[in-house]
Enzyme design. Structure first.
Site, PDB file in Angstrom:
ATOM      1  N   HIS A  26       0.920 -11.566   2.055  1.00 35.04           N
ATOM      2  CA  HIS A  26      -0.204 -10.912   1.377  1.00 35.04           C
ATOM      3  C   HIS A  26      -0.860 -11.826   0.344  1.00 35.04           C
ATOM      4  CE1 HIS A  26      -1.655  -6.631   0.124  1.00 35.04           C
ATOM      5  NE2 HIS A  26      -2.650  -7.489   0.183  1.00 35.04           N
ATOM      6  N   TYR A  39       0.822  -1.214   0.000  1.00 32.04           N
ATOM      7  CA  TYR A  39       0.000   0.000   0.000  1.00 32.04           C
ATOM      8  C   TYR A  39       0.854   1.262   0.000  1.00 32.04           C
ATOM      9  CZ  TYR A  39      -3.647  -3.251   1.693  1.00 32.04           C
ATOM     10  OH  TYR A  39      -4.515  -4.303   1.859  1.00 32.04           O
TER      11      TYR A  39
END
Length: 268
Positions: free
Chosen positions: A100, A42
């Site tokens: 992730h 992010y």
């Protein structure tokens, strides 16, 4: 190490690095959120830290999770970048560290021992997995020395993840639900609109309340506006009746918001 794990967390996906993210995190914490979710991918870990610092809430009262990017899953890269994430987040240890996606550089023989060692060395307190298919989840749990604390996947009334939710209950880990309002596709579903009208709520709140009604499920809605942050938080007080839950249970359409060719569920 924080022992606070609030089932309704604050997601920061697509909150741009800088003031938008910092202000959003600070406002969420001031609203009452104590579980904040970010990721290396992010590019906003430093801004998440700045948002935390902007509040008067003690760091020990917050639960901050981040995720290893798909290019950082070799043993050495996982260890090095986890330490860098810890430093960017300004914490002594990461409350929760996820893989992730089990794609690209993911290798169970390298990635999973790195997670175990990061816990042993105090860099992370807990291990998380994200976007694993059931067989991959089984393999990882069997290989890891430490327990899996959470498995994060897309989950909402249109993609209900029954098998993975049942697995979370059986194995005593959390299913952390990202995109819990399906990027507001829930607002287009007649049943959810009708249930929302019945409770003087929004379809988004109904979706969150439905997730919160399930065992071992923790939704992490992302919101940039102050109104949406507050609206999502208020979903904690929405009590659906059995008929509402049963009606929503029947909505599962297998509709994914997040989908791409390399995703684990698209394996040949």
């Amino acid at each position: 190490m924080s022992d606070t794990f609030d089932r309704l967390g604050y997601g920061t996906y697509k909150l741009a690095d800088g003031e938008e993210c910092t202000a959003g995190v600070a406002h969420a914490i001031e609203t009452g959120y104590r579980h904040v979710d970010t990721a290396q991918g992010y590019d906003n870990e430093a801004s998440v830290a700045a948002g935390i610092d902007r509040t008067d809430v003690d760091r020990e009262d917050l639960f901050v999770a981040t995720k290893l990017s798909t290019d950082n899953l070799s043993y050495d890269d996982a260890v090095a970048t986890a330490k860098a994430s810890r430093d960017r987040l300004g914490v002594d240890s990461l409350d929760l560290l996820y893989v992730h996606w089990p794609i690209n550089t993911y290798d169970p023989e390298e990635t999973l021992p790195a997670l175990d060692d990061l816990v042993d060395d105090g860099v992370a307190d807990r291990i998380g997995l994200s976007n694993f298919e059931p067989d991959q989840l089984t393999e990882a749990i069997d290989r890891l020395d430490h327990d899996v604390f959470a498995h994060q996947v897309e989950c909402h009334p249109l993609l209900q993840q029954r098998e993975l939710r049942e697995r979370a209950v059986e194995d005593d880990h959390w299913l952390v639900a990202y995109s819990p309002i399906a990027r507001n596709r829930v607002a287009d579903v007649d049943a959810l609109r009708e249930i929302a009208a019945k409770h003087d709520a929004s379809p988004a709140q109904v979706s969150l309340a439905w997730l919160l009604s399930k065992d071992r499920v923790a939704p992490i809605p992302k919101a940039a506006s102050a109104d949406h942050v507050a609206e999502n938080w208020a979903a904690r007080d929405l009590e659906l009746d059995d008929a509402d839950v049963e009606r929503i249970d029947g909505l599962d359409r297998g509709e994914r918001v997040v989908d791409f060719e390399e995703a684990p569920w698209n394996r040949a």
